[in-house]
Design an enzyme around this catalytic site. Structure first.
Site, PDB file in Angstrom:
ATOM      1  N   ARG A  65       0.986  -1.080   0.132  1.00  0.00           N
ATOM      2  CA  ARG A  65       0.072  -0.273  -0.305  1.00  0.00           C
ATOM      3  C   ARG A  65       0.706   1.182  -0.398  1.00  0.00           C
ATOM      4  O   ARG A  65       0.493   1.921  -0.656  1.00  0.00           O
ATOM      5  CB  ARG A  65      -0.802  -0.201   1.041  1.00  0.00           C
ATOM      6  CG  ARG A  65      -2.254  -0.427   1.169  1.00  0.00           C
ATOM      7  CD  ARG A  65      -3.109  -0.453   2.277  1.00  0.00           C
ATOM      8  NE  ARG A  65      -4.225  -1.292   1.815  1.00  0.00           N
ATOM      9  CZ  ARG A  65      -5.488  -1.199   3.319  1.00  0.00           C
ATOM     10  NH1 ARG A  65      -5.133  -0.763   3.834  1.00  0.00           N
ATOM     11  NH2 ARG A  65      -5.551  -2.285   2.497  1.00  0.00           N
TER      12      ARG A  65
ATOM     13  N   LYS B 267     -17.718 -18.431   4.613  1.00  0.00           N
ATOM     14  CA  LYS B 267     -18.662 -17.614   5.153  1.00  0.00           C
ATOM     15  C   LYS B 267     -19.353 -17.293   3.879  1.00  0.00           C
ATOM     16  O   LYS B 267     -19.480 -15.946   3.452  1.00  0.00           O
ATOM     17  CB  LYS B 267     -18.976 -17.196   6.086  1.00  0.00           C
ATOM     18  CG  LYS B 267     -18.513 -18.072   7.327  1.00  0.00           C
ATOM     19  CD  LYS B 267     -18.585 -16.846   8.434  1.00  0.00           C
ATOM     20  CE  LYS B 267     -17.943 -17.806   9.579  1.00  0.00           C
ATOM     21  NZ  LYS B 267     -18.598 -17.381  11.076  1.00  0.00           N
TER      22      LYS B 267
ATOM     23  N   GLY C 267     -12.169  -4.114   2.842  1.00  0.00           N
ATOM     24  CA  GLY C 267     -13.901  -3.888   3.030  1.00  0.00           C
ATOM     25  C   GLY C 267     -14.475  -2.356   1.700  1.00  0.00           C
ATOM     26  O   GLY C 267     -15.513  -3.119   0.869  1.00  0.00           O
TER      27      GLY C 267
HETATM   28  C1  3PG Z   1      -8.428  -0.950   4.889  1.00  0.00           C
HETATM   29  O1  3PG Z   1      -7.254  -1.577   5.898  1.00  0.00           O
HETATM   30  O2  3PG Z   1      -9.503  -2.007   5.013  1.00  0.00           O
HETATM   31  C2  3PG Z   1      -8.956   0.157   5.327  1.00  0.00           C
HETATM   32  O3  3PG Z   1      -7.366   1.396   5.848  1.00  0.00           O
HETATM   33  C3  3PG Z   1     -10.058   0.930   5.879  1.00  0.00           C
HETATM   34  O4  3PG Z   1      -9.811   0.568   7.272  1.00  0.00           O
HETATM   35  P1  3PG Z   1     -11.031   0.569   8.923  1.00  0.00           P
HETATM   36  O5  3PG Z   1     -11.971  -0.633   7.725  1.00  0.00           O
HETATM   37  O6  3PG Z   1     -10.494   0.455   9.496  1.00  0.00           O
HETATM   38  O7  3PG Z   1     -11.996   1.649   7.969  1.00  0.00           O
END
Ligand code: 3PG
Ligand code: MG
Length: 409
Positions: free
Chosen positions: A38, A198, A378
């Site tokens: 990243r 899952k 996410g």
């Molecule tokens: C991640 O690592 O997926 C992003 O940096 C978002 O982090 P967070 O889920 O703590 O918002």
């Protein structure tokens, strides 16, 4: 016309540019960074801005601190960034206020400062307009280069795009272009490979994908839930029994949208959840009562390879088996290698991302060959679910505003 403005549209020389990147990287117990992917990607944008004479102010969150916590300071990341860039990177103890303002005022053209964790301030996650205004004071322009935080409507990921001229950074741009090729305007047929433990964590994603892709390969623990729903006994395998009706509903939706669902036809069964333990492949009519399916079997691997051969575009999320335990990584590794080879031959556009996916593709040495591998967790999942991402929506709105203003001029 792209829905957002890029660094090609920004005049940055001599200007203070607030760049939101994602330095939320994995670290070991001593705080040392264990994967710099990243950071390296973010530094492409930071380096370009510095080369073009911007005064670069780097913003990021780190972890999920409740208030200020030295364990979640970004201080140690400044030298890591500097090393990747081959340029000095200053550090300021605060993301806003006097320390930040002084550090920014001290910048000359081409200089870079990293500000402390934005999440040390309450206003960040609340997207508080007062905190947005404090951040905005530090810059003339805003560049968002953090697709992986685009699912968060926070001050530094969303709020700033409403108050400063806003642009997508190079990594964000590459990510959005790759994702568009994956699902928005893909070359068909499109196959999706979805794995992981899952069904429950990927319901929305499966429901969206069956309406968008031509074929869906399901693997990993979640495949067992589908098999069970179809009346296949899966022994002691991980499965969400209560989700059988949901699995059937997803299969129905797939049929309605002419999406063929490719489920395993055999499985590698073991009796212990451990690397190197005894295991055998069984057809679905013969899964032992006391065993667990830990990977897709050889015939299933052949089917996945064939599905990849039939596709022009592949979207991949999640491993097909317990890839962290050898030899149960075999299905994932063979499928990934095959997709990598098709991509190298220019027969496939391959886009992957989310959670464990990079680790799984790394095991197969496939990351370099894939068209694009997202570092987002996410955010990638929410994109696969078809949800609008607030960080992206704000960039598009900003681009619209800029176009409208230019039209009036
Ligand atoms: C991640 O690592 O997926 C992003 O940096 C978002 O982090 P967070 O889920 O703590 O918002
Ligand atoms: Mg996370």
């Amino acid at each position: 016309m792209t829905a957002f403005r890029t660094l090609d549209d920004a005049d940055v020389k001599g200007r203070r540019v607030l760049v939101r990147v994602d330095l939320n990287v994995p670290t070991d117990d001593d705080g040392r960074v264990t994967d710099t992917t990243r950071i390296a990607r973010a530094m492409t944008t930071v380096g370009e801005l510095a080369d073009r004479g911007a005064r670069v102010v780097v913003l990021s969150h780190f972890g999920r601190p409740k208030g200020r916590d030295p364990k979640e300071s970004l201080r140690a990341l400044a030298p890591v960034c500097a090393e990747i860039l081959g340029r000095p990177v200053a550090f300021a103890d605060e993301a806003v206020g006097e320390a930040a303002e002084q550090a920014v005022a001290a910048l000359g053209d081409g200089d870079i400062v990293l500000l402390e964790n934005t999440r040390f301030h309450d206003g960040e996650e609340k997207n508080d307009p007062a905190f947005v205004a404090d951040l905005a004071k530090l810059g003339d322009l805003y560049v968002n280069d953090a697709f992986s935080t685009a699912h968060r409507a926070h001050a530094s990921t969303e709020g700033l795009a409403h108050v400063l001229p806003a642009f997508a950074g190079r990594t964000m741009q590459a990510e959005l272009e790759a994702l568009a090729k994956g699902l928005e305007t893909p070359q068909r047929p499109v196959v999706a490979i979805v794995g992981g433990a899952k069904v429950s964590t990927k319901l929305a994603l499966l429901e969206n994908l069956v309406t968008r892709v031509d074929a869906l390969v399901v693997g990993g623990g979640m495949a067992n839930t589908f098999l069970l729903a179809q009346g296949v006994p899966v022994g002691k395998s991980l499965a969400e029994r209560d989700l059988a009706p949901t699995a059937l509903r997803i299969l129905d939706a797939a049929e309605k949208h002419s999406c063929s669902v490719i489920l395993p036809v055999d499985g590698v069964v073991a009796w212990e959840f451990k690397a190197g333990t005894e295991s055998h492949a069984y057809g679905l009519d013969a899964i032992p009562d006391d065993g667990m399916i830990l990977d897709i079997g050889p015939q299933s691997i052949e089917r996945v390879r064939a599905a990849i051969d039939d596709a022009m575009t592949l979207v991949w999320n999640g491993p097909l088996g317990a890839f962290e335990l050898e030899p149960f990584d075999r299905g994932t590794v063979e499928a990934a290698r095959h997709a990598a080879e098709r991509t190298r031959q220019r027969k496939l556009v391959s886009v992957a991302g989310g959670g464990d996916t990079i680790a799984a593709l790394n095991k197969a040495n496939a990351v370099e060959d894939f068209t694009y591998v997202s570092t987002a967790g996410g955010a990638f999942l929410e994109w696969l679910e078809g949800k609008p991402l607030p960080g992206i929506a704000a960039l598009s709105l900003a681009a619209e505003r800029a176009r409208a203003a230019a039209g009036q001029a």
